[in-house]
Design an enzyme around this catalytic site. Structure first.
Site, PDB file in Angstrom:
ATOM      1  N   ARG A 105     -14.540  20.559  89.328  1.00  0.00           N
ATOM      2  CA  ARG A 105     -14.055  21.233  87.889  1.00  0.00           C
ATOM      3  C   ARG A 105     -14.852  20.537  86.994  1.00  0.00           C
ATOM      4  O   ARG A 105     -15.400  21.223  85.893  1.00  0.00           O
ATOM      5  CB  ARG A 105     -12.325  20.749  87.603  1.00  0.00           C
ATOM      6  CG  ARG A 105     -11.555  21.673  88.707  1.00  0.00           C
ATOM      7  CD  ARG A 105     -11.585  22.853  88.864  1.00  0.00           C
ATOM      8  NE  ARG A 105     -10.597  23.128  89.737  1.00  0.00           N
ATOM      9  CZ  ARG A 105      -9.074  23.368  89.743  1.00  0.00           C
ATOM     10  NH1 ARG A 105      -8.651  23.079  88.468  1.00  0.00           N
ATOM     11  NH2 ARG A 105      -8.397  23.890  90.623  1.00  0.00           N
ATOM     12  N   ASP A 138       0.737  29.054  77.647  1.00  0.00           N
ATOM     13  CA  ASP A 138      -0.002  28.331  78.716  1.00  0.00           C
ATOM     14  C   ASP A 138      -0.779  27.077  77.655  1.00  0.00           C
ATOM     15  O   ASP A 138      -1.364  27.431  76.701  1.00  0.00           O
ATOM     16  CB  ASP A 138      -0.755  28.982  79.314  1.00  0.00           C
ATOM     17  CG  ASP A 138      -1.171  28.398  80.854  1.00  0.00           C
ATOM     18  OD1 ASP A 138      -0.635  28.800  81.775  1.00  0.00           O
ATOM     19  OD2 ASP A 138      -2.084  27.505  80.610  1.00  0.00           O
TER      20      ASP A 138
END
Length: 285
Positions: free
Chosen positions: A46, A156
């Protein structure tokens, strides 16, 4: 004599123990999310994406940047990078069956005729499949009645994924895999040249997508009749889970329901929640 084309320089994806500790510390401090040592490979992959986006040469250089005051605007991007977004339409169907057969009919009976208020919160909505599934089920039960004030809040922490959710466009094959009785409820509108189908506009209007960090201040006051908090607690330590759970309960209507993920349970028994089904909890008075 032929000349070889220059090859692109590959960035160094080495992640040192100190840099891993730094990333874990920042993500925990800013989002409450615990990144454990066995997740190093995931973190390395990532972070490499952020290295590429920023035009840096290595993860070490990226982490050196994170240690500077100038990196304050990078922290949300770091959190976006390391959070996992995996969901599906009507995932864990028993929750939607409960919503459809038990929860919504009772709420309609109680509140119709006086502009009654019904609220659902998808507390980690990811790319939007969860709130759109709830909207589809709710529209099927409630219809377009004007005597009910119905809304879904979808939140979120990941700003990138929220943009995708609000667009409401998904690869058509996602819908093709749905059970035949559920697919029509989403009332898809058209298909793009990229093979994406779009959620019906009347369902999109039921949902407000907002960014929310669960360990920071919550601006909404509730109360909610249903809270979806599925596959969220697995990312927090026990004290953080307990604190978030208390806040959920405070925003739930007495008689409201909390849905957890299939592999989750309460961090500890809660005096105002009782288990009534598989990962379904009801708030008691």
């Amino acid at each position: 004599m032929s000349m070889l084309a220059p090859q692109p320089v590959q960035s160094d994806t080495t992640l040192s123990r100190d840099d891993m500790a730094l990333v874990a510390k920042l993500v925990y401090e800013h989002a409450g999310i615990v990144i454990r040592e066995h997740k190093e490979a995931m973190a390395r992959g990532r972070l490499a994406r952020r290295v590429k986006v920023l035009g840096l040469n290595s993860i070490a250089e990226y982490c050196a940047y994170l240690r500077t005051a100038a990196a304050v605007d990078e922290i949300p991007e770091l959190i976006n990078a390391v959070t996992t977004n995996h969901t599906a339409f009507f995932r864990e169907r028993h929750h939607f069956d409960h919503l459809r057969k038990d929860v919504l009919p009772r709420l309609v009976q109680e509140r119709a005729g006086r502009r009654g208020r019904i609220r659902i919160w998808s507390a980690a909505c990811s790319s939007g499949e969860e709130p759109y599934s709830a909207a589809a089920i709710s529209r099927d039960v409630i219809g377009h009645r004007s005597d009910l004030d119905f809304k879904i809040l979808a939140t979120d922490i990941d700003t990138d994924i929220l943009d995708r959710a609000a667009a409401g466009q998904y690869p058509a094959e996602q819908f093709d895999r749905l059970p035949p009785d559920l697919r029509p409820l989403l009332r898809l509108e058209g298909q793009s040249s990229r093979g994406e189908a779009r959620i019906a506009e009347d369902l999109k209007r039921l949902i407000a997508f907002k960014r929310l960090n669960l360990i920071e201040r919550w601006p909404m006051k509730g109360p909610f009749d249903v809270i979806f908090c599925r596959n969220v607690f697995i990312y927090f330590d026990t004290p953080t889970k307990a604190a978030i759970l208390d806040r959920y309960v405070a925003l739930l209507q007495p008689g409201g329901f909390l849905y957890l993920g299939h592999s989750e349970s309460l961090p500890q028994p809660h005096p105002q929640l009782r288990l009534i089904g598989r990962t379904i909890y009801e708030r008691t008075p």
